[in-house]
Design a protein around this motif. Structure first.
Motif, PDB file in Angstrom:
ATOM      1  N   ILE A 190       0.884  -1.222   0.057  1.00 50.28           N
ATOM      2  CA  ILE A 190       0.257  -0.030  -0.085  1.00 50.28           C
ATOM      3  C   ILE A 190       0.815   1.343   0.040  1.00 50.28           C
ATOM      4  N   GLY A 191       2.052   1.285   0.666  1.00 44.12           N
ATOM      5  CA  GLY A 191       2.782   2.254   0.738  1.00 44.12           C
ATOM      6  C   GLY A 191       2.752   3.040   2.186  1.00 44.12           C
ATOM      7  N   ILE A 192       3.086   4.224   2.391  1.00 37.74           N
ATOM      8  CA  ILE A 192       2.973   4.992   3.598  1.00 37.74           C
ATOM      9  C   ILE A 192       2.158   5.964   3.478  1.00 37.74           C
ATOM     10  N   GLU A 193       1.183   6.026   2.231  1.00 38.20           N
ATOM     11  CA  GLU A 193       0.081   7.326   2.699  1.00 38.20           C
ATOM     12  C   GLU A 193      -1.116   6.821   3.574  1.00 38.20           C
ATOM     13  N   GLU A 194      -2.038   7.611   3.195  1.00 35.34           N
ATOM     14  CA  GLU A 194      -3.532   7.431   4.159  1.00 35.34           C
ATOM     15  C   GLU A 194      -3.707   5.857   4.068  1.00 35.34           C
ATOM     16  N   GLY A 195      -3.662   5.374   2.972  1.00 37.41           N
ATOM     17  CA  GLY A 195      -4.154   3.930   2.727  1.00 37.41           C
ATOM     18  C   GLY A 195      -3.724   3.000   3.924  1.00 37.41           C
ATOM     19  N   LEU A 196      -2.300   3.159   4.029  1.00 45.93           N
ATOM     20  CA  LEU A 196      -1.664   2.414   5.235  1.00 45.93           C
ATOM     21  C   LEU A 196      -2.345   2.579   6.567  1.00 45.93           C
ATOM     22  N   LYS A 197      -2.588   3.948   7.111  1.00 52.03           N
ATOM     23  CA  LYS A 197      -3.222   4.061   8.174  1.00 52.03           C
ATOM     24  C   LYS A 197      -4.746   3.552   8.503  1.00 52.03           C
ATOM     25  N   LEU A 198      -5.363   3.731   7.436  1.00 52.03           N
ATOM     26  CA  LEU A 198      -6.730   3.449   7.600  1.00 52.03           C
ATOM     27  C   LEU A 198      -6.888   1.607   7.317  1.00 52.03           C
ATOM     28  N   THR A 199      -5.956   1.272   6.477  1.00 48.58           N
ATOM     29  CA  THR A 199      -6.167  -0.307   6.746  1.00 48.58           C
ATOM     30  C   THR A 199      -5.666  -0.983   8.031  1.00 48.58           C
ATOM     31  N   ALA A 200      -4.488  -0.357   8.370  1.00 48.82           N
ATOM     32  CA  ALA A 200      -4.006  -0.703   9.772  1.00 48.82           C
ATOM     33  C   ALA A 200      -5.080  -0.656  10.919  1.00 48.82           C
ATOM     34  N   ILE A 201      -5.413   0.403  11.276  1.00 46.57           N
ATOM     35  CA  ILE A 201      -6.878   0.865  11.935  1.00 46.57           C
ATOM     36  C   ILE A 201      -7.788  -0.056  11.963  1.00 46.57           C
ATOM     37  N   SER A 202      -8.336  -0.280  10.835  1.00 41.02           N
ATOM     38  CA  SER A 202      -9.458  -1.177  10.312  1.00 41.02           C
ATOM     39  C   SER A 202      -9.162  -2.719  10.701  1.00 41.02           C
ATOM     40  N   ILE A 203      -7.966  -3.192  10.540  1.00 40.36           N
ATOM     41  CA  ILE A 203      -7.554  -4.426  10.944  1.00 40.36           C
ATOM     42  C   ILE A 203      -7.746  -4.499  12.545  1.00 40.36           C
ATOM     43  N   ALA A 204      -7.250  -3.536  12.984  1.00 43.48           N
ATOM     44  CA  ALA A 204      -7.261  -3.539  14.926  1.00 43.48           C
ATOM     45  C   ALA A 204      -8.681  -3.635  15.199  1.00 43.48           C
ATOM     46  N   VAL A 205      -9.603  -3.283  14.260  1.00 42.84           N
ATOM     47  CA  VAL A 205     -11.066  -2.923  14.937  1.00 42.84           C
ATOM     48  C   VAL A 205     -11.549  -4.332  14.297  1.00 42.84           C
ATOM     49  N   VAL A 206     -11.488  -5.267  13.427  1.00 40.63           N
ATOM     50  CA  VAL A 206     -12.242  -6.079  12.932  1.00 40.63           C
ATOM     51  C   VAL A 206     -12.287  -7.292  13.976  1.00 40.63           C
ATOM     52  N   VAL A 207     -10.907  -7.624  14.502  1.00 39.93           N
ATOM     53  CA  VAL A 207     -10.975  -8.682  15.638  1.00 39.93           C
ATOM     54  C   VAL A 207     -11.617  -8.616  16.830  1.00 39.93           C
ATOM     55  N   PRO A 208     -11.737  -7.651  17.448  1.00 37.78           N
ATOM     56  CA  PRO A 208     -12.665  -7.474  18.743  1.00 37.78           C
ATOM     57  C   PRO A 208     -14.199  -7.394  18.310  1.00 37.78           C
ATOM     58  N   VAL A 209     -14.503  -6.868  17.220  1.00 38.91           N
ATOM     59  CA  VAL A 209     -16.023  -6.818  16.749  1.00 38.91           C
ATOM     60  C   VAL A 209     -16.504  -8.062  16.447  1.00 38.91           C
ATOM     61  N   ALA A 210     -15.669  -8.624  15.553  1.00 37.24           N
ATOM     62  CA  ALA A 210     -16.253 -10.180  15.225  1.00 37.24           C
ATOM     63  C   ALA A 210     -16.336 -11.011  16.177  1.00 37.24           C
ATOM     64  N   LEU A 211     -15.337 -11.049  17.168  1.00 37.12           N
ATOM     65  CA  LEU A 211     -15.234 -12.265  18.195  1.00 37.12           C
ATOM     66  C   LEU A 211     -16.354 -11.891  18.974  1.00 37.12           C
ATOM     67  N   SER A 212     -16.695 -10.580  19.360  1.00 40.43           N
ATOM     68  CA  SER A 212     -17.812 -10.386  20.526  1.00 40.43           C
ATOM     69  C   SER A 212     -19.143 -10.648  19.697  1.00 40.43           C
ATOM     70  N   THR A 213     -19.278 -10.148  18.286  1.00 38.53           N
ATOM     71  CA  THR A 213     -20.522 -10.859  17.732  1.00 38.53           C
ATOM     72  C   THR A 213     -20.798 -12.117  17.604  1.00 38.53           C
ATOM     73  N   LEU A 214     -19.634 -12.890  17.446  1.00 35.16           N
ATOM     74  CA  LEU A 214     -19.718 -14.415  17.497  1.00 35.16           C
ATOM     75  C   LEU A 214     -20.120 -15.093  18.799  1.00 35.16           C
ATOM     76  N   ASN A 215     -19.673 -14.548  19.797  1.00 32.32           N
ATOM     77  CA  ASN A 215     -19.498 -15.269  21.216  1.00 32.32           C
ATOM     78  C   ASN A 215     -21.100 -14.753  21.652  1.00 32.32           C
ATOM     79  N   GLY A 216     -21.661 -13.572  21.270  1.00 33.27           N
ATOM     80  CA  GLY A 216     -23.086 -13.070  21.384  1.00 33.27           C
ATOM     81  C   GLY A 216     -24.043 -14.057  20.992  1.00 33.27           C
ATOM     82  N   ILE A 217     -23.910 -14.323  19.613  1.00 37.82           N
ATOM     83  CA  ILE A 217     -24.939 -15.309  18.932  1.00 37.82           C
ATOM     84  C   ILE A 217     -24.850 -16.589  19.558  1.00 37.82           C
ATOM     85  N   ALA A 218     -23.486 -17.291  19.914  1.00 36.57           N
ATOM     86  CA  ALA A 218     -23.451 -18.633  20.604  1.00 36.57           C
ATOM     87  C   ALA A 218     -24.104 -18.701  21.765  1.00 36.57           C
ATOM     88  N   ASN A 219     -24.204 -17.471  22.459  1.00 37.12           N
ATOM     89  CA  ASN A 219     -24.683 -17.636  23.802  1.00 37.12           C
ATOM     90  C   ASN A 219     -26.192 -17.143  23.909  1.00 37.12           C
TER      91      ASN A 219
END
Length: 291
Positions: A154-183
Motif C-alpha cells: 500500500i505504501g506509507i500514505e493514508e491507505g496504510l493508516k486506514l488499513t492498519a486501524i481497520s484491521i485492529a477493529v475487525v478482531v474484537p467486533v467479530a469475536l464479540s458478535t460471534l460469542n453473543g450469537i453463540a450464547n
C-alpha cells in the motif's frame, strides 16, 4: 343521623388514601433514596479524584521546587499556557479533527467487516467451518506485524493508516458478535420456530436484542482499538494528527506540547467512552421490548 358506609367521602375504598396522605407517606422515602443516590455518586467521584489530585500536586511541587529541570518537566502553568496558544491558533483542533476522522472512518470499515464476519460465522455452521481457523490464526498477529507487509503493498500514505486501524477493529467486533450469537438461549430460538418467524423476524426480534450487550462490548473494544491504533500509526508515519503532533513536539524537545497532546488524547478517549455508555443505556429499553 346514621352514617352510611356507602358514603365514599367518609369511608373510602380499601387501599385508597387521600392524595395528601399518600404523598406524605411516599415523600420521605423518595427524599432519602435521592439523597442516598447523590451521596453514592459524590463518593464515587471523590474516590476517583484522589489519585489524579495527588499526581497533580506532586507534579506542581516538583516543578515549583525545581526537583526536575524545566526542560524535562515543565510546570502545570506553562503547560496550560501552551494549551491556550495551540487552542487559540486552531492547531490543536486541526490535529484532533484529522485523528478523529481517521478513527471514525476506520471504525466504520473495520466495524462493518467485523459485524458481517461475526454474524456470518455465528449464523452459519458451514461458513464458520471455512472461515474460523484462518480468522483465529490471523487474529493472533498484532497490528504492528501487519505494518511491513502493508507498506510493501500500500505504501506509507493514508491507505496504510486506514488499513492498519481497520484491521485492529475487525478482531474484537467479530469475536464479540460471534460469542453473543453463540450464547443466545436455545429457548428463545425455539420460541421463534414455534411462532414460525421468518429469517428476518428471527434476526430482528431475537438475535439482535439478545446479542446487544455483546455487540456493544465489541463496539467499545473496537473504538478503543481504533483510537489507540490511530495514535500509534500517526506516531510512525503521518504529517497531521495528534500522534504526529506528539512526535513532532518531542523531536523539538517541546515537552509542554507533548503533555498537551497527551491530555487531548485522554480527554477525547473519555468523551468517546461516556458517549458509548449513554447510547448503550438508551438501547437497553429497546432490547427489553424487542423480545
Amino acid at each position: 343521623m346514621a352514617v352510611s358506609t356507602d358514603d365514599l367521602a367518609i369511608f373510602p375504598p380499601e387501599g385508597a388514601l387521600p392524595a395528601t396522605t399518600a404523598s406524605t407517606r411516599r415523600s420521605p422515602s423518595r427524599v432519602i433514596g435521592g439523597l442516598s443516590w447523590l451521596v453514592g455518586i459524590l463518593g464515587t467521584v471523590a474516590l476517583g479524584l484522589i489519585l489524579p489530585t495527588a499526581l497533580f500536586a506532586l507534579w506542581w511541587t516538583a516543578a515549583d521546587r525545581h526537583w526536575i529541570a524545566e526542560q524535562i518537566l515543565p510546570s502545570p502553568a506553562f503547560v496550560w499556557e501552551s494549551l491556550g496558544i495551540v487552542w487559540d491558533s486552531g492547531e490543536l483542533l486541526g490535529h484532533v479533527g484529522h485523528s478523529a476522522r481517521r478513527a471514525a472512518l476506520s471504525l466504520l470499515i473495520g466495524g462493518g467487516a467485523g459485524l458481517v464476519m461475526g454474524f456470518a460465522m455465528g449464523l452459519s455452521e458451514r461458513i464458520r467451518a471455512y472461515v474460523w481457523p484462518s480468522f483465529n490464526a490471523l487474529a493472533q498477529l498484532p497490528v504492528l506485524g501487519w505494518i511491513p507487509l502493508l507498506i510493501i503493498f500500500i505504501g506509507i500514505e493514508e491507505g496504510l493508516k486506514l488499513t492498519a486501524i481497520s484491521i485492529a477493529v475487525v478482531v474484537p467486533v467479530a469475536l464479540s458478535t460471534l460469542n453473543g450469537i453463540a450464547n443466545i438461549p436455545a429457548a428463545l430460538l425455539e420460541v421463534g420456530r414455534v411462532y414460525r418467524f421468518s429469517a428476518w423476524q428471527t434476526l430482528v426480534r431475537i438475535v439482535l436484542p439478545a446479542t446487544t450487550p455483546a455487540l456493544f462490548t465489541g463496539l467499545r473494544q473496537g473504538v478503543t482499538q481504533a483510537w489507540l491504533t490511530t495514535i500509534f500509526v500517526e506516531l510512525l508515519s503521518s504529517s497531521e494528527g495528534l500522534g504526529f503532533f506528539m512526535s513532532y513536539s518531542r523531536s523539538l524537545s517541546q515537552i509542554d506540547m507533548v503533555i498537551v497532546s497527551m491530555l487531548a488524547i485522554g480527554v477525547l478517549g473519555i468523551a468517546i467512552e461516556l458517549t458509548l455508555r449513554l447510547v448503550e443505556s438508551r438501547l437497553q429499553g429497546w432490547r427489553r421490548n424487542a423480545f
